[in-house]
Design a protein around this motif. Structure first.
Motif, short mmCIF file in Angstrom:
data_model
loop_
_atom_site.label_atom_id
_atom_site.label_comp_id
_atom_site.label_asym_id
_atom_site.label_seq_id
_atom_site.Cartn_x
_atom_site.Cartn_y
_atom_site.Cartn_z
N ILE A 118 1.36 -1.15 0.16
CA ILE A 118 0.43 -0.31 -0.38
C ILE A 118 1.09 0.98 -0.07
O ILE A 118 2.34 1.12 0.77
CB ILE A 118 -1.01 0.28 1.41
CG1 ILE A 118 -1.76 -1.71 1.23
CG2 ILE A 118 -1.15 1.39 1.40
CD1 ILE A 118 -2.96 -1.31 2.67
N GLY A 119 0.50 2.11 -0.97
CA GLY A 119 1.31 3.53 -0.54
C GLY A 119 0.49 4.18 -0.09
O GLY A 119 -0.73 4.79 0.20
N CYS A 120 0.70 4.75 0.88
CA CYS A 120 0.31 5.06 2.51
C CYS A 120 0.75 7.04 1.67
O CYS A 120 1.69 7.57 2.62
CB CYS A 120 1.04 4.88 4.34
SG CYS A 120 -0.10 4.99 5.39
N MET A 138 -6.86 2.02 -6.38
CA MET A 138 -5.96 0.52 -6.99
C MET A 138 -5.21 0.23 -8.10
O MET A 138 -5.97 0.74 -8.87
CB MET A 138 -7.45 -0.36 -6.58
CG MET A 138 -7.09 -1.94 -6.67
SD MET A 138 -8.45 -3.27 -6.33
CE MET A 138 -8.21 -2.81 -5.02
N GLY A 139 -4.39 0.24 -7.65
CA GLY A 139 -3.64 -0.44 -8.91
C GLY A 139 -3.88 -1.90 -9.74
O GLY A 139 -3.58 -3.01 -8.43
N ASN A 144 5.15 -5.19 -10.98
CA ASN A 144 5.17 -6.01 -9.74
C ASN A 144 4.32 -5.97 -8.70
O ASN A 144 3.77 -6.80 -7.34
CB ASN A 144 6.74 -6.44 -9.79
CG ASN A 144 7.31 -7.28 -10.26
OD1 ASN A 144 6.87 -7.96 -11.44
ND2 ASN A 144 8.68 -8.06 -10.51
N ILE A 145 3.90 -4.46 -8.32
CA ILE A 145 3.53 -3.77 -7.12
C ILE A 145 2.29 -3.95 -7.33
O ILE A 145 1.94 -3.39 -6.11
CB ILE A 145 4.38 -3.11 -6.86
CG1 ILE A 145 4.57 -2.28 -5.35
CG2 ILE A 145 3.91 -1.43 -7.45
CD1 ILE A 145 5.68 -1.42 -4.79
N SER A 146 1.56 -3.88 -8.01
CA SER A 146 0.36 -4.06 -8.63
C SER A 146 -0.36 -5.60 -7.82
O SER A 146 0.51 -6.16 -7.09
CB SER A 146 -0.27 -3.78 -10.18
OG SER A 146 0.00 -5.17 -10.57
N LEU A 410 0.53 0.88 -8.40
CA LEU A 410 0.06 0.81 -7.27
C LEU A 410 -1.37 0.74 -6.16
O LEU A 410 -1.41 2.09 -6.57
CB LEU A 410 1.29 1.92 -5.87
CG LEU A 410 1.27 2.29 -4.78
CD1 LEU A 410 1.95 0.53 -3.73
CD2 LEU A 410 1.88 3.02 -4.63
N LEU A 411 -1.57 0.37 -4.93
CA LEU A 411 -2.82 0.66 -3.82
C LEU A 411 -2.35 1.85 -3.40
O LEU A 411 -1.78 1.62 -2.76
CB LEU A 411 -3.33 -0.53 -3.52
CG LEU A 411 -4.06 -0.31 -2.55
CD1 LEU A 411 -5.32 -0.03 -3.08
CD2 LEU A 411 -4.62 -1.55 -1.32
#
Length: 417
Positions: A118-120, A138-139, A144-146, A410-411
């Motif tokens: 999670i990208g906070c 939502m990514g 790779n990070i989705s 990224l989320l």
């Protein structure tokens, strides 16, 4: 079919004209502008209140901004700047778990705790301050990070997902879905030898019964873009052909977002030409939502062609063209699939199943530092409240624009720290 809750609060991903709550049954609603926050009880994510959260360290292979770190054990920062509206977001990467439910037509529902990154967000600017994405993005991109990438890497789903947007403004996302055996498909295109975005090749764009000559173009398939953009020369051909086939009076209104709008009365018969995309191997994609209409003064109806003129040599297939289809992003086989769907019948999704870990075992963790790392894109675009920008990007076809919203890498959540 998947549902997600995070620390007891729903994880909600919003888009410019599409409000997509990712809950037990993910529904979308078409709500304009900042009004999306007026009837929503939103809760900010707080890592300190989650027993399963932990910071992603600067030494982790998924940390792409380690150059900003003072030491390897510091929390990994992220900084994302967007192409439009002076919009940016920054914060720290956090690992936590989404509580997901699986759906299978041949077995009972099961649940699993899936680790995601999670990208906070701690600081936002531009569109974020105007009501865009009030509870996060939502990514869904190939990086790779989705979310789908992490679910597939953990062995929880097949490396594929589908999005279905119905004609009433609602829809669903299915992680792990590869679609129906009868669906049509076309391959994804590599850019610079890499599959970092969902690009396809359109051979022809057809208006009514006329498939325009020299109307082929490459297109980015992006559910995070509300409307469809065409390369300038293709746009000019399409709107002229559309205008020729419409038997209605075109109007000029500076306030109209779209340039080709028409005014008709309820007593006047009028014809709206159909549109479709043709791909290689005679694969055809019928477009069900290329018109926006509303009631004007004195009972007249105004309808507009919801296609926009881009500035690059590639197009963007946005939400309006996807409407009425089950769109499958088959990342394993590198192809885009589609089939006509009302987005209501979940019984056809018997192949969508989240595999829970064996009894007594913990879920498969995120990749560790010892595993190999591959190049990953961080390009995302926030949902901008109100009308979409008419300038999707100033980049060339070799420099892919930061246009992705639901296709983000990224989320990203707004956080209380």
């Amino acid at each position: 079919m998947l549902g997600a809750t995070c620390c007891g609060s729903h994880v909600i991903a919003y888009n410019a004209l599409l409000c997509l709550p990712v809950t037990i049954i993910p529904w979308c609603s078409n709500i304009l502008g900042a009004s999306i926050v007026q009837d929503k009880d939103l809760s900010e994510y707080s890592p300190s209140l989650s027993s399963s959260s932990k910071n992603l360290s600067c030494s982790h292979l998924l940390c792409e901004s380690s150059s900003y770190c003072k030491g390897p054990n510091d929390p990994c920062p992220y900084i994302i700047e967007y192409d439009s509206d002076n919009t940016s977001t920054s914060g720290y990467l956090v690992e936590d778990k989404l509580h997901l439910k699986s759906f299978s037509g041949h077995s009972e529902e099961s649940s699993v705790q899936a680790p995601v990154v999670i990208g906070c967000g701690r600081k936002q600017s531009g569109g974020y301050l105007d009501g865009a994405a009030p509870d996060g993005l939502m990514g869904l991109g190939p990086g790779n990070i989705s979310v789908p990438s992490l679910l597939a890497q953990a062995g929880l789903i097949q490396n594929s997902f589908s999005i279905c947007l119905d004609e009433n403004g609602s829809g669903r996302i299915y992680f792990g879905d590869k679609g129906l055996a009868t669906q049509q498909s076309t391959p994804f295109l590599p850019i610079g030898g890499k599959y970092e975005k969902y690009f396809v090749r359109v051979e022809h764009l057809c208006v009514g019964s006329s498939c325009l000559v020299k109307s082929g173009f490459s297109a980015l398939v992006d559910s995070g873009t509300s409307f469809t953009y065409l390369p300038p020369e293709i746009y000019d051909k399409v709107v002229l052909e559309f205008d020729k086939q419409v038997n209605a009076r075109r109007i000029s209104n500076q306030e109209d977002f779209w340039k080709y709008c028409y005014n008709v009365s309820s007593q006047e018969p009028f014809k709206i030409p159909s549109m479709r995309l043709k791909f290689a191997m005679n694969q055809s994609f019928d477009i069900h939502n290329h018109i926006y209409s509303y009631t004007g003064n004195e009972g007249f109806t105004i309808f507009c062609l919801t296609v926009l003129r881009g500035k690059d040599d590639f197009g963007i297939i946005g939400q309006n063209f996807m409407t009425g289809h089950d769109i499958v992003f088959d990342r394993e086989n590198l192809k885009l699939g589609w089939s006509h769907s009302s987005c209501q019948d979940v019984n056809d999704k018997s192949s969508v199943h989240l595999a829970p870990p064996p009894s007594g075992e913990s879920p498969i963790p995120l990749p560790t530092n010892e595993q190999q790392s591959t190049n990953n894109t961080r390009a995302v675009t926030p949902a901008v409240a109100g009308r979409a920008s008419t300038n999707p990007s100033a980049a060339s076809s070799l420099q892919i624009p930061n246009l992705l919203c639901l296709m983000a890498s990224l989320l990203i959540l707004r956080c209380l720290l």
